[in-house]
Scaffold this motif. Structure first.
Motif, PDB file in Angstrom:
ATOM      1  N   ARG A  22       0.837  -1.206   0.000  1.00  0.00           N
ATOM      2  CA  ARG A  22       0.000   0.000   0.000  1.00  0.00           C
ATOM      3  C   ARG A  22       0.878   1.266   0.000  1.00  0.00           C
ATOM      4  O   ARG A  22       0.625   2.202  -0.750  1.00  0.00           O
ATOM      5  CB  ARG A  22      -0.924  -0.001   1.224  1.00  0.00           C
ATOM      6  CG  ARG A  22      -1.801   1.243   1.353  1.00  0.00           C
ATOM      7  CD  ARG A  22      -2.632   1.187   2.638  1.00  0.00           C
ATOM      8  NE  ARG A  22      -3.297   2.447   2.902  1.00  0.00           N
ATOM      9  CZ  ARG A  22      -4.476   2.807   2.421  1.00  0.00           C
ATOM     10  NH1 ARG A  22      -5.132   1.980   1.632  1.00  0.00           N
ATOM     11  NH2 ARG A  22      -5.005   3.980   2.710  1.00  0.00           N
ATOM     12  N   LEU A  26       1.072   4.169  -2.823  1.00  0.00           N
ATOM     13  CA  LEU A  26       0.877   5.586  -2.501  1.00  0.00           C
ATOM     14  C   LEU A  26       2.065   6.417  -2.985  1.00  0.00           C
ATOM     15  O   LEU A  26       1.889   7.531  -3.497  1.00  0.00           O
ATOM     16  CB  LEU A  26       0.678   5.766  -0.994  1.00  0.00           C
ATOM     17  CG  LEU A  26      -0.681   5.323  -0.440  1.00  0.00           C
ATOM     18  CD1 LEU A  26      -0.660   5.342   1.088  1.00  0.00           C
ATOM     19  CD2 LEU A  26      -1.815   6.201  -0.958  1.00  0.00           C
ATOM     20  N   ALA A  29       1.729   6.736  -6.701  1.00  0.00           N
ATOM     21  CA  ALA A  29       0.627   7.648  -7.012  1.00  0.00           C
ATOM     22  C   ALA A  29       1.037   9.092  -6.785  1.00  0.00           C
ATOM     23  O   ALA A  29       0.683   9.987  -7.571  1.00  0.00           O
ATOM     24  CB  ALA A  29      -0.591   7.307  -6.155  1.00  0.00           C
ATOM     25  N   MET A  43      -4.758   5.419 -13.892  1.00  0.00           N
ATOM     26  CA  MET A  43      -4.392   4.285 -13.046  1.00  0.00           C
ATOM     27  C   MET A  43      -3.333   3.425 -13.730  1.00  0.00           C
ATOM     28  O   MET A  43      -2.497   2.816 -13.051  1.00  0.00           O
ATOM     29  CB  MET A  43      -5.635   3.465 -12.705  1.00  0.00           C
ATOM     30  CG  MET A  43      -6.642   4.200 -11.814  1.00  0.00           C
ATOM     31  SD  MET A  43      -6.010   4.543 -10.146  1.00  0.00           S
ATOM     32  CE  MET A  43      -6.585   3.067  -9.269  1.00  0.00           C
ATOM     33  N   LEU A  57      -3.322  -3.011  -8.129  1.00  0.00           N
ATOM     34  CA  LEU A  57      -3.634  -1.642  -7.690  1.00  0.00           C
ATOM     35  C   LEU A  57      -5.074  -1.546  -7.209  1.00  0.00           C
ATOM     36  O   LEU A  57      -5.361  -0.963  -6.157  1.00  0.00           O
ATOM     37  CB  LEU A  57      -3.381  -0.669  -8.843  1.00  0.00           C
ATOM     38  CG  LEU A  57      -3.640   0.816  -8.580  1.00  0.00           C
ATOM     39  CD1 LEU A  57      -2.817   1.312  -7.402  1.00  0.00           C
ATOM     40  CD2 LEU A  57      -3.324   1.630  -9.834  1.00  0.00           C
ATOM     41  N   TYR A  58      -5.991  -2.174  -7.943  1.00  0.00           N
ATOM     42  CA  TYR A  58      -7.411  -2.110  -7.577  1.00  0.00           C
ATOM     43  C   TYR A  58      -7.736  -2.949  -6.348  1.00  0.00           C
ATOM     44  O   TYR A  58      -8.769  -2.742  -5.712  1.00  0.00           O
ATOM     45  CB  TYR A  58      -8.279  -2.530  -8.761  1.00  0.00           C
ATOM     46  CG  TYR A  58      -8.457  -1.436  -9.790  1.00  0.00           C
ATOM     47  CD1 TYR A  58      -9.160  -0.275  -9.485  1.00  0.00           C
ATOM     48  CD2 TYR A  58      -7.905  -1.561 -11.069  1.00  0.00           C
ATOM     49  CE1 TYR A  58      -9.310   0.733 -10.420  1.00  0.00           C
ATOM     50  CE2 TYR A  58      -8.053  -0.559 -12.016  1.00  0.00           C
ATOM     51  CZ  TYR A  58      -8.755   0.590 -11.686  1.00  0.00           C
ATOM     52  OH  TYR A  58      -8.913   1.597 -12.616  1.00  0.00           O
ATOM     53  N   HIS A  60      -6.142  -2.697  -3.683  1.00  0.00           N
ATOM     54  CA  HIS A  60      -5.890  -1.785  -2.564  1.00  0.00           C
ATOM     55  C   HIS A  60      -6.755  -0.529  -2.631  1.00  0.00           C
ATOM     56  O   HIS A  60      -7.135   0.012  -1.585  1.00  0.00           O
ATOM     57  CB  HIS A  60      -4.414  -1.388  -2.551  1.00  0.00           C
ATOM     58  CG  HIS A  60      -3.492  -2.519  -2.218  1.00  0.00           C
ATOM     59  ND1 HIS A  60      -3.020  -2.742  -0.938  1.00  0.00           N
ATOM     60  CD2 HIS A  60      -2.965  -3.502  -3.004  1.00  0.00           C
ATOM     61  CE1 HIS A  60      -2.241  -3.807  -0.939  1.00  0.00           C
ATOM     62  NE2 HIS A  60      -2.178  -4.292  -2.181  1.00  0.00           N
ATOM     63  N   PHE A  61      -7.037  -0.069  -3.838  1.00  0.00           N
ATOM     64  CA  PHE A  61      -7.808   1.166  -4.008  1.00  0.00           C
ATOM     65  C   PHE A  61      -8.840   0.955  -5.112  1.00  0.00           C
ATOM     66  O   PHE A  61      -8.469   0.667  -6.256  1.00  0.00           O
ATOM     67  CB  PHE A  61      -6.876   2.327  -4.373  1.00  0.00           C
ATOM     68  CG  PHE A  61      -5.804   2.586  -3.346  1.00  0.00           C
ATOM     69  CD1 PHE A  61      -6.081   3.297  -2.187  1.00  0.00           C
ATOM     70  CD2 PHE A  61      -4.521   2.089  -3.540  1.00  0.00           C
ATOM     71  CE1 PHE A  61      -5.090   3.519  -1.235  1.00  0.00           C
ATOM     72  CE2 PHE A  61      -3.529   2.302  -2.593  1.00  0.00           C
ATOM     73  CZ  PHE A  61      -3.820   3.023  -1.436  1.00  0.00           C
ATOM     74  N   LYS A  64      -9.488   5.810  -8.776  1.00  0.00           N
ATOM     75  CA  LYS A  64      -8.491   6.881  -8.745  1.00  0.00           C
ATOM     76  C   LYS A  64      -8.782   7.888  -7.641  1.00  0.00           C
ATOM     77  O   LYS A  64      -7.860   8.371  -6.963  1.00  0.00           O
ATOM     78  CB  LYS A  64      -8.416   7.573 -10.109  1.00  0.00           C
ATOM     79  CG  LYS A  64      -7.295   8.617 -10.196  1.00  0.00           C
ATOM     80  CD  LYS A  64      -7.026   9.064 -11.625  1.00  0.00           C
ATOM     81  CE  LYS A  64      -8.095   9.980 -12.157  1.00  0.00           C
ATOM     82  NZ  LYS A  64      -7.661  10.701 -13.391  1.00  0.00           N
ATOM     83  N   LEU A  67      -7.776   6.564  -4.238  1.00  0.00           N
ATOM     84  CA  LEU A  67      -6.317   6.591  -4.123  1.00  0.00           C
ATOM     85  C   LEU A  67      -5.837   8.010  -3.830  1.00  0.00           C
ATOM     86  O   LEU A  67      -4.977   8.234  -2.965  1.00  0.00           O
ATOM     87  CB  LEU A  67      -5.695   6.059  -5.416  1.00  0.00           C
ATOM     88  CG  LEU A  67      -4.170   6.070  -5.562  1.00  0.00           C
ATOM     89  CD1 LEU A  67      -3.500   5.380  -4.385  1.00  0.00           C
ATOM     90  CD2 LEU A  67      -3.776   5.402  -6.867  1.00  0.00           C
ATOM     91  N   TYR A  68      -6.395   8.970  -4.529  1.00  0.00           N
ATOM     92  CA  TYR A  68      -6.017  10.374  -4.326  1.00  0.00           C
ATOM     93  C   TYR A  68      -6.363  10.822  -2.908  1.00  0.00           C
ATOM     94  O   TYR A  68      -5.566  11.497  -2.243  1.00  0.00           O
ATOM     95  CB  TYR A  68      -6.744  11.240  -5.350  1.00  0.00           C
ATOM     96  CG  TYR A  68      -6.264  12.670  -5.417  1.00  0.00           C
ATOM     97  CD1 TYR A  68      -5.183  13.028  -6.222  1.00  0.00           C
ATOM     98  CD2 TYR A  68      -6.891  13.679  -4.690  1.00  0.00           C
ATOM     99  CE1 TYR A  68      -4.736  14.335  -6.296  1.00  0.00           C
ATOM    100  CE2 TYR A  68      -6.451  14.988  -4.760  1.00  0.00           C
ATOM    101  CZ  TYR A  68      -5.383  15.315  -5.562  1.00  0.00           C
ATOM    102  OH  TYR A  68      -4.948  16.616  -5.632  1.00  0.00           O
TER     103      TYR A  68
END
Length: 212
Positions: A22, A26, A29, A43, A57-58, A60-61, A64, A67-68
Motif C-alpha cells: 500500500r 501511494l 501515485a 491508473m 492496484l485495484y 488496494h484502491f 483513482k 487513491l487520491y
C-alpha cells in the motif's frame, strides 16, 4: 523528459506485505499526481510506476479518487503533525513563531512535492478534496490559536482570526519562495518572515506575565 520518466520504474513481480505494498502504491501515485495532476493521471500510469498490474492496484484502491484521497489524508496529517510539533518544540514564543514558519517551508520544500496535492490540487471542486484541504488548514490554525489564546488571554474567536492569518501567510510565502527558485536562502527567508510575524503578534502582551 517528465519527472515520471526521470524516475526509475520499479520491477514487477516482487511480493510485499499488504501494508508495504500500500505504501509503495501511494508513493507511486504521489509521483504521478504531482507530475501530471489528478485529471491527466491514469491508473495505468500509477500501476506502471509501482511496477504492478492494474488488478493489484485495484485490490488496494477501488478507484483513482479513493487513491487520491488516501494520499491527501496522509499528507494533510503530515502537515498538521509538523505544525503541532513546531508549537510544542519550545515555550519561547518568538522561537515558536520561527519553528512554525520553518515547518511550512520544510513542508513545501520536500522533494516529493506533496504540498501541491494539499495547496495546489486541480481537484478542489470535488467536495471530499475541498473538505480535507479546508479541514487541515483549520486544524493547523486551531493548534496555533490555542497557544495565542493561552498566552494572550484573547477570546477564542480573536485568537483564531490571528492564527488563520499566521498560517495563511506561512504557506503562501513558503510556496512563493519555492516558485521563485529559492532566490533567498531558506534560513534567511524563514528569518525574514518570522521577524514580520513576530513584530505583529508580539504587540499582544502575555496574559498575566511579561512578554518574552
Amino acid at each position: 523528459m517528465t519527472a515520471i520518466e526521470q524516475t526509475e520504474v520499479r520491477p514487477r513481480g516482487t511480493r510485499l506485505p499488504r501494508r508495504a505494498r500500500r505504501n509503495q502504491l501511494l508513493g507511486a501515485a504521489q509521483e504521478v499526481f504531482v507530475a501530471q495532476g489528478y485529471h491527466a493521471a491514469a491508473m495505468d500510469d500509477i500501476a506502471e510506476r509501482a511496477g504492478v498490474s492494474k488488478p493489484v492496484l485495484y485490490q488496494h484502491f477501488p478507484g483513482k479518487l479513493e487513491l487520491y484521497l488516501a494520499l491527501l489524508d496522509q499528507h494533510c496529517e503530515a502537515l498538521l503533525h509538523a505544525v503541532r510539533s513546531a508549537l510544542a518544540s519550545t515555550t519561547e514564543n518568538k522561537q515558536r513563531v520561527a519553528a512554525t514558519m520553518e515547518a511550512y517551508f520544510a513542508y513545501v520544500e520536500d522533494e516529493g512535492g506533496a504540498f501541491r496535492l494539499v495547496f495546489e490540487s486541480d481537484l478542489t471542486n470535488e467536495p471530499a478534496v475541498r473538505e480535507r484541504v479546508d479541514r487541515v488548514s483549520m486544524e493547523c490554525a486551531e493548534a496555533i490559536s490555542e497557544v495565542i489564546a493561552e498566552d494572550t488571554g484573547l477570546p477564542k474567536d480573536e485568537s483564531m482570526l490571528l492564527a488563520v492569518g499566521l498560517g495563511g501567510v506561512s504557506q503562501i510565502v513558503a510556496r512563493y519562495w519555492l516558485s521563485s527558485e529559492r532566490s533567498v536562502p531558506r534560513d534567511t527567508a524563514v528569518q525574514l518572515l518570522t521577524s514580520l510575524a513576530w513584530r505583529g503578534i508580539a504587540g499582544f502582551p502575555l496574559h498575566g506575565a511579561e512578554a518574552h
